[in-house]
Write a protein that holds these residues in place. Structure first.
Motif, PDB file in Angstrom:
ATOM      1  N   ASP A 131       0.486 -47.454 -30.687  1.00  0.00           N
ATOM      2  CA  ASP A 131       0.908 -47.775 -32.047  1.00  0.00           C
ATOM      3  C   ASP A 131       2.275 -47.168 -32.356  1.00  0.00           C
ATOM      4  OD1 ASP A 131      -1.417 -49.159 -32.434  1.00  0.00           O
ATOM      5  OD2 ASP A 131      -2.424 -47.576 -33.576  1.00  0.00           O
ATOM      6  N   GLN A 132       2.526 -45.986 -31.835  1.00  0.00           N
ATOM      7  CA  GLN A 132       3.773 -45.279 -32.133  1.00  0.00           C
ATOM      8  C   GLN A 132       4.937 -45.747 -31.258  1.00  0.00           C
ATOM      9  OE1 GLN A 132       3.399 -41.009 -32.102  1.00  0.00           O
ATOM     10  NE2 GLN A 132       5.601 -40.651 -32.223  1.00  0.00           N
ATOM     11  N   ASN A 133       4.660 -46.071 -30.001  1.00  0.00           N
ATOM     12  CA  ASN A 133       5.746 -46.360 -29.056  1.00  0.00           C
ATOM     13  C   ASN A 133       5.691 -47.762 -28.439  1.00  0.00           C
ATOM     14  OD1 ASN A 133       7.015 -43.565 -28.867  1.00  0.00           O
ATOM     15  ND2 ASN A 133       4.874 -43.114 -28.395  1.00  0.00           N
ATOM     16  N   SER A 134       4.758 -48.571 -28.900  1.00  0.00           N
ATOM     17  CA  SER A 134       4.583 -49.950 -28.420  1.00  0.00           C
ATOM     18  C   SER A 134       3.998 -50.028 -27.009  1.00  0.00           C
ATOM     19  CB  SER A 134       5.915 -50.732 -28.462  1.00  0.00           C
ATOM     20  OG  SER A 134       6.411 -50.779 -29.784  1.00  0.00           O
ATOM     21  N   GLU A 135       3.813 -48.896 -26.339  1.00  0.00           N
ATOM     22  CA  GLU A 135       3.168 -48.852 -25.035  1.00  0.00           C
ATOM     23  C   GLU A 135       2.681 -47.437 -24.768  1.00  0.00           C
ATOM     24  OE1 GLU A 135       6.112 -50.083 -22.197  1.00  0.00           O
ATOM     25  OE2 GLU A 135       7.156 -48.158 -22.229  1.00  0.00           O
ATOM     26  N   ASP A 136       1.807 -47.309 -23.789  1.00  0.00           N
ATOM     27  CA  ASP A 136       1.287 -45.988 -23.447  1.00  0.00           C
ATOM     28  C   ASP A 136       2.315 -45.221 -22.612  1.00  0.00           C
ATOM     29  OD1 ASP A 136       1.191 -47.314 -21.050  1.00  0.00           O
ATOM     30  OD2 ASP A 136      -0.937 -47.010 -20.673  1.00  0.00           O
ATOM     31  N   TYR A 137       2.023 -43.937 -22.363  1.00  0.00           N
ATOM     32  CA  TYR A 137       2.867 -43.136 -21.475  1.00  0.00           C
ATOM     33  C   TYR A 137       2.289 -43.213 -20.068  1.00  0.00           C
ATOM     34  CZ  TYR A 137       4.436 -39.171 -18.759  1.00  0.00           C
ATOM     35  OH  TYR A 137       4.922 -38.401 -17.735  1.00  0.00           O
ATOM     36  N   ARG A 138       3.150 -43.541 -19.103  1.00  0.00           N
ATOM     37  CA  ARG A 138       2.751 -43.589 -17.701  1.00  0.00           C
ATOM     38  C   ARG A 138       3.896 -43.083 -16.831  1.00  0.00           C
ATOM     39  NH1 ARG A 138      -0.721 -49.143 -16.495  1.00  0.00           N
ATOM     40  NH2 ARG A 138      -1.863 -49.184 -18.489  1.00  0.00           N
TER      41      ARG A 138
END
Length: 416
Positions: A382-389
């Motif tokens: 929701d915050q960054n438009s994608e997850d962290y990977r």
């Protein structure tokens, strides 16, 4: 190397350190090799297991002379534990330490599975491996959200940060966490080392989350520690079930000391930090003395030689923690949809619709949108438009490649 052939250079009493010697200089959290951190965490867990085993032995022993003997070794194990645990620096946050815990769980389990001769024990390792791999991904997203630290800066790119078997699918009925026990009389020494090492390592992770989880900020952080802490309980049950329950207390004492000596010797060969390498060398010398004491007690109280407990004294391949990216990808591709069915592992789609897994999982999770391991990813998206990977290539599993949506059904729901 056969530790039974090594002669201790000093008596146990002569090896007792001063309090000052028990407080080493901590490592630098930003510069230290991630596998040095992993070794510290594992040996802390190994010594905690030694202390807990020693106390339980003490409580189930009626001979005070024997209790005095094990009290001395236990006190030394406690000293080793303090020295090792105090290597962790005070400026390392609990969440940063957690990243190291989960990297250890992944790379240790993968390395041991790659060297495991018993197919069933290996299957157990591969199963839990994908769950710890997913835990690392969930905590990494929490670390990015809470402290704006990308996990790969801590792991120095030695491990991929990407989804494993989704944590929401890990919650199984307790009856499906019990495995088949090994027979120590016929088991390969590698299997005995591996299962005891993983039992202690997962127990340490379980204890760590039990003790620091409620210190995390209220909300998703605190709740994530709670959820994953419950999965660690399952992992400890699994690995503990693999140990031979017919071994006597003194046989178990011998095996504990042997495994400790093996690990310290292994790490003394591969450690890159000179000061910590010295600690591993000193602890190995102490463990050789403990091992010889365990042999003495086994013969005195049970009339057994160590050869009646261990098939050989020679160490197998030494444990060399290192990146295991390709192996993890291989296991992920082949078994990501597996769950447990009593002692065995099956694709979740092959379970009967009324299996206890579905009942328990639905009961524990409640509403999917409330499950912490899902919330932490949803909030990041929701915050960054994608997850962290941090991936070397896209996921080996097609269903886990979408970075804009968290998968909550893989390994949990049957494919239609």
């Amino acid at each position: 190397m056969n530790p039974f052939n090594e002669k201790p250079s000093k008596s146990i009493l002569e090896m007792v350190p001063t309090l000052k010697e028990l407080s080493p200089k901590p490592y630098n959290k930003l510069e230290t090799d991630p596998y040095t951190k992993a070794r510290v965490i594992l040996m802390n867990g190994i010594e905690v297991e030694a202390a807990l085993f020693g106390h339980n032995f003490h409580r189930h022993c009626v001979d005070n002379d024997l209790r005095r003997e094990i009290a001395l070794c236990r006190r030394m194990e406690q000293m080793q534990q303090k020295s090792i645990n105090w290597l962790s620096p005070s400026d390392e946050t609990p969440l940063e330490t957690t990243i190291s815990y989960e990297q250890l769980a992944v790379d240790l389990t993968a390395w041991l599975a790659m060297h495991e001769p018993d197919p069933y024990a290996k299957a157990c390792m591969d199963f839990a491996l994908l769950e710890d791999f997913d835990h690392l991904y969930r905590y990494a997203n929490l670390l990015k959200a809470d402290e704006d630290i990308p996990t790969h800066k801590l792991t120095l790119d030695t491990i991929e940060i990407t989804p494993g078997r989704p944590t929401i699918a890990h919650h199984r009925h307790p009856s499906d966490t019990v495995r088949r026990a090994a027979n120590a009389k016929v088991a390969d020494i590698r299997t005995m080392i591996n299962t005891m090492t993983l039992t202690a390592g997962e127990q340490q992770t379980m204890n760590f989350y039990m003790n620091i989880g409620n210190t995390a900020p209220e909300g998703v952080s605190r709740d994530l520690f709670l959820e994953i802490g419950m999965v660690e309980e399952q992992h400890v049950t699994q690995y503990g079930a693999l140990l031979d329950p017919t071994m006597t207390w003194l046989e178990n004492l011998l095996l504990h000391e042997y495994v400790e000596s093996y690990l310290y010797y292994s790490f003394s060969q591969f450690e890159t930090d000179p000061s910590i390498k010295k600690i591993w060398e000193n602890c190995f010398e102490q463990e050789v003395a403990h091992l010889h004491k365990a042999c003495e007690l086994l013969f005195k109280y049970e009339g057994k030689e160590w050869q009646q407990v261990l098939p050989t004294g020679e160490y197998p391949d030494l444990l060399d923690l290192k990146p295991t990216k390709e192996y993890v990808r291989e296991v992920l591709a082949k078994t990501v949809a597996n769950t447990a069915d009593k002692e065995d592992f099956v694709d979740v789609s092959n379970l009967p619709e009324n299996h206890e897994f579905f009942v328990w999982n639905d009961q524990v999770n409640g509403r999917v949108q409330d499950v912490p391991s899902h919330v932490v990813i949803r909030e990041q998206i929701d915050q960054n438009s994608e997850d962290y990977r941090y991936e070397d290539a896209e996921s080996a599993v097609f269903a886990l490649r979408d970075r804009t949506k968290d998968n909550t059904s893989l390994g949990r729901k049957q494919e239609k």
